[in-house]
Design a protein around this motif. Structure first.
Motif, mmCIF file in Angstrom:
data_model
loop_
_atom_site.group_PDB
_atom_site.id
_atom_site.type_symbol
_atom_site.label_atom_id
_atom_site.label_comp_id
_atom_site.label_asym_id
_atom_site.label_seq_id
_atom_site.Cartn_x
_atom_site.Cartn_y
_atom_site.Cartn_z
ATOM 1 N N LYS A 1 0.901 -1.159 -0.055
ATOM 2 C CA LYS A 1 -0.267 -0.040 -0.022
ATOM 3 C C LYS A 1 0.820 1.452 -0.035
ATOM 4 O O LYS A 1 0.558 2.453 -0.663
ATOM 5 N N THR A 2 1.912 1.160 0.714
ATOM 6 C CA THR A 2 2.806 2.325 0.775
ATOM 7 C C THR A 2 4.245 1.975 0.133
ATOM 8 O O THR A 2 4.576 0.826 0.303
ATOM 9 N N LYS A 3 4.501 2.618 -0.736
ATOM 10 C CA LYS A 3 6.126 2.471 -1.267
ATOM 11 C C LYS A 3 7.192 3.041 -0.357
ATOM 12 O O LYS A 3 7.335 4.009 0.055
ATOM 13 N N ARG A 4 8.115 1.956 -0.240
ATOM 14 C CA ARG A 4 9.439 2.308 0.393
ATOM 15 C C ARG A 4 10.376 2.722 -0.342
ATOM 16 O O ARG A 4 10.594 2.282 -1.569
ATOM 17 N N SER A 5 10.803 3.769 0.290
ATOM 18 C CA SER A 5 11.974 4.574 -0.643
ATOM 19 C C SER A 5 13.362 3.961 -0.224
ATOM 20 O O SER A 5 13.608 3.847 1.047
ATOM 21 N N ASN A 6 14.229 3.584 -1.167
ATOM 22 C CA ASN A 6 15.540 2.946 -0.667
ATOM 23 C C ASN A 6 16.519 3.884 -0.656
ATOM 24 O O ASN A 6 17.798 3.490 -0.364
ATOM 25 N N GLU A 7 16.247 4.883 -0.903
ATOM 26 C CA GLU A 7 17.375 5.819 -1.112
ATOM 27 C C GLU A 7 17.618 6.785 0.334
ATOM 28 O O GLU A 7 16.779 6.865 1.082
ATOM 29 N N LEU A 8 18.773 6.940 0.671
ATOM 30 C CA LEU A 8 19.139 7.323 1.923
ATOM 31 C C LEU A 8 18.950 8.995 2.004
ATOM 32 O O LEU A 8 19.354 9.661 0.918
ATOM 33 N N GLN A 9 18.259 9.449 3.123
ATOM 34 C CA GLN A 9 18.235 10.842 3.391
ATOM 35 C C GLN A 9 18.895 11.282 4.623
ATOM 36 O O GLN A 9 19.131 10.621 5.482
ATOM 37 N N GLU A 10 19.357 12.545 4.671
ATOM 38 C CA GLU A 10 19.863 13.045 5.812
ATOM 39 C C GLU A 10 18.857 13.480 6.782
ATOM 40 O O GLU A 10 17.624 13.321 6.625
ATOM 41 N N PRO A 11 19.139 13.290 8.008
ATOM 42 C CA PRO A 11 18.140 13.574 9.091
ATOM 43 C C PRO A 11 17.342 14.791 8.871
ATOM 44 O O PRO A 11 15.946 14.686 9.305
ATOM 45 N N GLY A 12 17.761 15.812 8.232
ATOM 46 C CA GLY A 12 16.846 16.962 8.269
ATOM 47 C C GLY A 12 15.580 16.644 7.157
ATOM 48 O O GLY A 12 14.591 17.570 7.439
ATOM 49 N N LYS A 13 15.626 15.711 6.430
ATOM 50 C CA LYS A 13 14.504 15.667 5.404
ATOM 51 C C LYS A 13 13.625 14.603 5.813
ATOM 52 O O LYS A 13 12.816 14.288 5.085
ATOM 53 N N HIS A 14 13.860 14.062 7.256
ATOM 54 C CA HIS A 14 12.955 12.958 7.653
ATOM 55 C C HIS A 14 11.878 13.587 8.258
ATOM 56 O O HIS A 14 12.106 14.743 8.618
ATOM 57 N N PHE A 15 10.755 12.922 7.929
ATOM 58 C CA PHE A 15 9.393 12.970 8.619
ATOM 59 C C PHE A 15 8.892 12.128 9.429
ATOM 60 O O PHE A 15 8.146 11.180 8.807
ATOM 61 N N LEU A 16 9.182 11.933 10.738
ATOM 62 C CA LEU A 16 8.987 10.813 11.342
ATOM 63 C C LEU A 16 7.653 10.995 12.129
ATOM 64 O O LEU A 16 7.156 11.892 12.334
ATOM 65 N N VAL A 17 7.197 9.835 12.409
ATOM 66 C CA VAL A 17 5.896 9.821 13.146
ATOM 67 C C VAL A 17 5.975 8.598 14.314
ATOM 68 O O VAL A 17 6.694 7.776 14.206
ATOM 69 N N PHE A 18 4.881 8.945 15.316
ATOM 70 C CA PHE A 18 5.023 7.919 16.539
ATOM 71 C C PHE A 18 3.768 7.056 16.209
ATOM 72 O O PHE A 18 2.891 7.519 15.642
ATOM 73 N N GLN A 19 3.836 5.690 16.568
ATOM 74 C CA GLN A 19 2.783 4.858 16.741
ATOM 75 C C GLN A 19 3.043 4.198 18.173
ATOM 76 O O GLN A 19 3.914 3.821 18.672
ATOM 77 N N LYS A 20 1.935 3.824 18.462
ATOM 78 C CA LYS A 20 1.885 3.076 19.876
ATOM 79 C C LYS A 20 1.082 1.830 19.735
ATOM 80 O O LYS A 20 -0.066 1.865 19.118
ATOM 81 N N GLU A 21 1.618 0.629 20.061
ATOM 82 C CA GLU A 21 1.007 -0.867 19.984
ATOM 83 C C GLU A 21 0.874 -1.463 21.375
ATOM 84 O O GLU A 21 1.752 -0.963 22.207
ATOM 85 N N LYS A 22 -0.043 -2.226 21.502
ATOM 86 C CA LYS A 22 -0.114 -2.873 22.635
ATOM 87 C C LYS A 22 0.454 -4.372 22.048
ATOM 88 O O LYS A 22 -0.193 -5.178 21.273
ATOM 89 N N ARG A 23 1.427 -4.885 22.640
ATOM 90 C CA ARG A 23 1.901 -6.240 22.410
ATOM 91 C C ARG A 23 2.146 -7.384 23.700
ATOM 92 O O ARG A 23 3.042 -6.908 24.582
ATOM 93 N N ARG A 24 1.436 -8.295 23.774
ATOM 94 C CA ARG A 24 1.240 -9.239 24.841
ATOM 95 C C ARG A 24 0.910 -8.398 26.035
ATOM 96 O O ARG A 24 1.512 -8.598 27.165
ATOM 97 N N GLY A 25 -0.051 -7.125 26.046
ATOM 98 C CA GLY A 25 -0.285 -6.706 27.318
ATOM 99 C C GLY A 25 0.582 -5.330 27.625
ATOM 100 O O GLY A 25 0.452 -4.918 28.401
ATOM 101 N N LYS A 26 1.656 -5.241 26.698
ATOM 102 C CA LYS A 26 2.539 -4.207 26.942
ATOM 103 C C LYS A 26 2.845 -3.093 25.794
ATOM 104 O O LYS A 26 2.515 -3.587 24.719
#
Length: 114
Positions: free
Chosen positions: A27-52
């Motif tokens: 569904k989403t295309k992964r980019s294999n090109e390397l980027q410098e840290p300033g060009k990243h747009f990170l997101v947070f996700q929270k999951e529950k795994r085995r109750g933790k």
């Protein structure tokens, strides 16, 4: 009795000579090109795994060596366990508020609202 037309039904396997795996596009295309840290747009996700709770941060487009050194530094400062899988860093616990300033200090950016 006439056999009629053959129905064309696709159920996900090819029965001609052997089984075949169905290849569905990502569904989403992964980019294999390397980027410098300033060009990243990170997101947070929270999951529950085995109750933790597990905090996911990503997606990182940096070399594998840089990712492992960054992960090692973050785990040491946070005092928790973690790993990196498919460009996403996984940390044990709910650490969004502690991770954000550490990654901002490394010049990473976040999407609006994360």
């Amino acid at each position: 009795m006439s056999r009629g037309k053959k129905l064309d039904i696709f159920i996900g396997a090819d029965f001609d000579e052997s089984w075949a795996e169905v290849q569905s596009p990502r569904k989403t295309k992964r980019s294999n090109e390397l980027q410098e840290p300033g060009k990243h747009f990170l997101v947070f996700q929270k999951e529950k795994r085995r109750g933790k709770t597990v905090t996911l941060v990503g997606e990182f487009h940096i070399s594998k060596d840089d990712a492992t050194t960054l992960l090692k530094m973050l785990k040491k400062k946070l005092g928790c366990g973690g790993s990196i899988k498919e460009g996403w860093m996984e940390f044990q616990g709910e650490l969004k508020e502690k991770l954000r300033p550490l990654l901002l200090a490394q010049d990473f950016r976040f999407k609006h609202g994360h």
